[in-house]
Design a protein around this motif. Structure first.
Motif, mmCIF file in Angstrom:
data_model
loop_
_atom_site.group_PDB
_atom_site.id
_atom_site.type_symbol
_atom_site.label_atom_id
_atom_site.label_comp_id
_atom_site.label_asym_id
_atom_site.label_seq_id
_atom_site.Cartn_x
_atom_site.Cartn_y
_atom_site.Cartn_z
ATOM 1 N N LEU A 91 0.852 -1.178 0.000
ATOM 2 C CA LEU A 91 0.000 0.000 0.000
ATOM 3 C C LEU A 91 0.885 1.224 0.000
ATOM 4 O O LEU A 91 2.060 1.153 0.403
ATOM 5 C CB LEU A 91 -0.934 0.026 1.210
ATOM 6 N N ASP A 92 0.352 2.325 -0.496
ATOM 7 C CA ASP A 92 1.059 3.599 -0.462
ATOM 8 C C ASP A 92 0.351 4.518 0.522
ATOM 9 O O ASP A 92 -0.887 4.581 0.551
ATOM 10 C CB ASP A 92 1.079 4.259 -1.840
ATOM 11 N N LEU A 93 1.141 5.231 1.302
ATOM 12 C CA LEU A 93 0.602 6.194 2.255
ATOM 13 C C LEU A 93 1.085 7.589 1.882
ATOM 14 O O LEU A 93 2.217 7.766 1.428
ATOM 15 C CB LEU A 93 1.052 5.857 3.677
ATOM 16 N N THR A 94 0.231 8.574 2.065
ATOM 17 C CA THR A 94 0.588 9.954 1.746
ATOM 18 C C THR A 94 -0.024 10.896 2.766
ATOM 19 O O THR A 94 -1.042 10.570 3.392
ATOM 20 C CB THR A 94 0.108 10.330 0.333
ATOM 21 N N ASP A 95 0.599 12.055 2.903
ATOM 22 C CA ASP A 95 0.019 13.091 3.757
ATOM 23 C C ASP A 95 -0.908 14.006 2.968
ATOM 24 O O ASP A 95 -1.478 14.947 3.513
ATOM 25 C CB ASP A 95 1.119 13.911 4.434
ATOM 26 N N GLY A 96 -1.070 13.738 1.664
ATOM 27 C CA GLY A 96 -1.925 14.559 0.819
ATOM 28 C C GLY A 96 -1.269 15.827 0.333
ATOM 29 O O GLY A 96 -1.870 16.599 -0.404
ATOM 30 N N ALA A 97 0.002 16.050 0.737
ATOM 31 C CA ALA A 97 0.727 17.256 0.328
ATOM 32 C C ALA A 97 2.005 16.913 -0.429
ATOM 33 O O ALA A 97 2.923 17.731 -0.510
ATOM 34 C CB ALA A 97 1.055 18.102 1.552
ATOM 35 N N GLY A 98 2.083 15.689 -0.958
ATOM 36 C CA GLY A 98 3.218 15.307 -1.792
ATOM 37 C C GLY A 98 4.167 14.280 -1.190
ATOM 38 O O GLY A 98 4.950 13.667 -1.914
ATOM 39 N N ALA A 99 4.113 14.084 0.127
ATOM 40 C CA ALA A 99 4.975 13.085 0.761
ATOM 41 C C ALA A 99 4.365 11.697 0.567
ATOM 42 O O ALA A 99 3.174 11.498 0.819
ATOM 43 C CB ALA A 99 5.154 13.379 2.242
ATOM 44 N N VAL A 100 5.187 10.736 0.129
ATOM 45 C CA VAL A 100 4.707 9.390 -0.155
ATOM 46 C C VAL A 100 5.609 8.366 0.536
ATOM 47 O O VAL A 100 6.837 8.507 0.532
ATOM 48 C CB VAL A 100 4.698 9.095 -1.671
ATOM 49 N N ALA A 101 4.984 7.345 1.127
ATOM 50 C CA ALA A 101 5.719 6.218 1.697
ATOM 51 C C ALA A 101 5.167 4.934 1.091
ATOM 52 O O ALA A 101 3.984 4.640 1.238
ATOM 53 C CB ALA A 101 5.587 6.191 3.216
ATOM 54 N N GLU A 102 6.016 4.225 0.373
ATOM 55 C CA GLU A 102 5.641 2.913 -0.146
ATOM 56 C C GLU A 102 5.813 1.907 0.984
ATOM 57 O O GLU A 102 6.890 1.808 1.575
ATOM 58 C CB GLU A 102 6.508 2.543 -1.335
ATOM 59 N N CYS A 103 4.748 1.172 1.306
ATOM 60 C CA CYS A 103 4.753 0.337 2.501
ATOM 61 C C CYS A 103 4.347 -1.104 2.194
ATOM 62 O O CYS A 103 3.702 -1.390 1.184
ATOM 63 C CB CYS A 103 3.800 0.900 3.550
ATOM 64 N N GLU A 104 4.726 -1.972 3.140
ATOM 65 C CA GLU A 104 4.312 -3.369 3.108
ATOM 66 C C GLU A 104 3.600 -3.688 4.420
ATOM 67 O O GLU A 104 4.015 -3.222 5.490
ATOM 68 C CB GLU A 104 5.532 -4.275 2.956
ATOM 69 N N VAL A 105 2.524 -4.459 4.339
ATOM 70 C CA VAL A 105 1.795 -4.850 5.543
ATOM 71 C C VAL A 105 2.561 -5.937 6.276
ATOM 72 O O VAL A 105 2.909 -6.974 5.694
ATOM 73 C CB VAL A 105 0.383 -5.357 5.193
ATOM 74 N N LEU A 106 2.843 -5.691 7.557
ATOM 75 C CA LEU A 106 3.488 -6.703 8.394
ATOM 76 C C LEU A 106 2.452 -7.575 9.096
ATOM 77 O O LEU A 106 2.632 -8.787 9.225
ATOM 78 C CB LEU A 106 4.379 -6.021 9.437
#
Length: 243
Positions: free
Chosen positions: A40-55
């Motif tokens: 899944l990808d997480l964002t703050d809605g202002a351009g910051a993105v974190a590509e994540c994996e579910v643990l």
């Protein structure tokens, strides 16, 4: 399937691992039913993105690990659509479609011919619905810069936006210039005004002309106010090279 997008705060995005809880975590775990090993990808809605994996997936939260972080640059020029208040739930429809099309700022406008009026408690509830619609549509469209839904504007407020814009446009059925024929700026704001069901009054058009706005024809057919904004956005996205 594309990787789903959810919202998270800047503090969480800065961590190597964290628990995604609240409404976003509940939706990811209980509705989307993400499980360990999925992305899944997480964002703050202002351009910051974190590509994540579910643990690990709980009943209403996810434990995730950040694989990569990056900043998505804001698109330019910025596209602002001033939307005359439509009747019923067509306002939310307009916001949803404009968000999917990449509009950066949506400004509700209390035009003189609006059938719908935002006053008192209704104004707050209606604005909240527009903002919620933009947020959810932005996630669905995988936008890492969510659109701003501004406060309700008066005609004078819209004129100020047009005066400050790199290009100000008023969609009007009697205009002699086609929207597709306008030369868009490389930077700054493009502000497009969409009238309500009753159209833009002569007095309002005069005020907008004074603010250096250009009347433009969207096309040969008559569009509803709820669809004119997204059609105009599509034309301008192509003309500016954002699409």
């Amino acid at each position: 399937m594309t990787v789903p997008v959810f919202l998270a705060g800047p503090a969480d995005l800065a961590r190597a691992e964290f628990t995604l809880g609240g409404p976003e975590g509940r939706h990811a775990a209980a509705v989307r039913r993400l499980r360990a090993g999925e992305r899944l990808d997480l964002t703050d809605g202002a351009g910051a993105v974190a590509e994540c994996e579910v643990l690990d997936a709980g009943k209403d939260s996810l434990r995730v690990r950040v694989l990569r972080r990056y900043e998505e640059p804001a698109p330019a020029p910025r596209l602002v659509v001033v939307q005359g208040l439509p009747k019923g739930d067509r306002g939310e429809l307009a916001v949803e479609m404009m968000t999917e099309a990449g509009v950066d700022v949506i400004v509700p406008w209390a035009a003189s011919r609006c059938v719908t009026q935002w006053k008192g408690e209704r104004a707050a509830k209606s604005l909240a619905r527009w903002r919620s619609t933009a947020r959810e549509a932005g996630k669905q469209a995988r936008r890492f810069h969510l659109p701003e839904v501004a406060e309700l504007a008066t005609t004078a407020g819209v004129a100020e936006l047009l005066s400050a814009a790199a290009l100000g446009v008023v969609l009007h059925e009697e205009a002699g210039t086609a929207l597709s024929g306008l030369e868009p700026p490389a930077a700054g704001d493009i502000v497009v005004v969409v009238g309500p069901e009753g159209g833009i009054s002569g007095e309002e058009l005069a005020v907008f002309r004074e603010a250096k706005a250009v009347p433009a024809l969207l096309g040969p057919t008559v569009l509803r106010t709820s669809t004119a904004g997204v059609a105009a956005a599509a034309v301008l996205q192509a003309r500016t090279g954002r699409w």
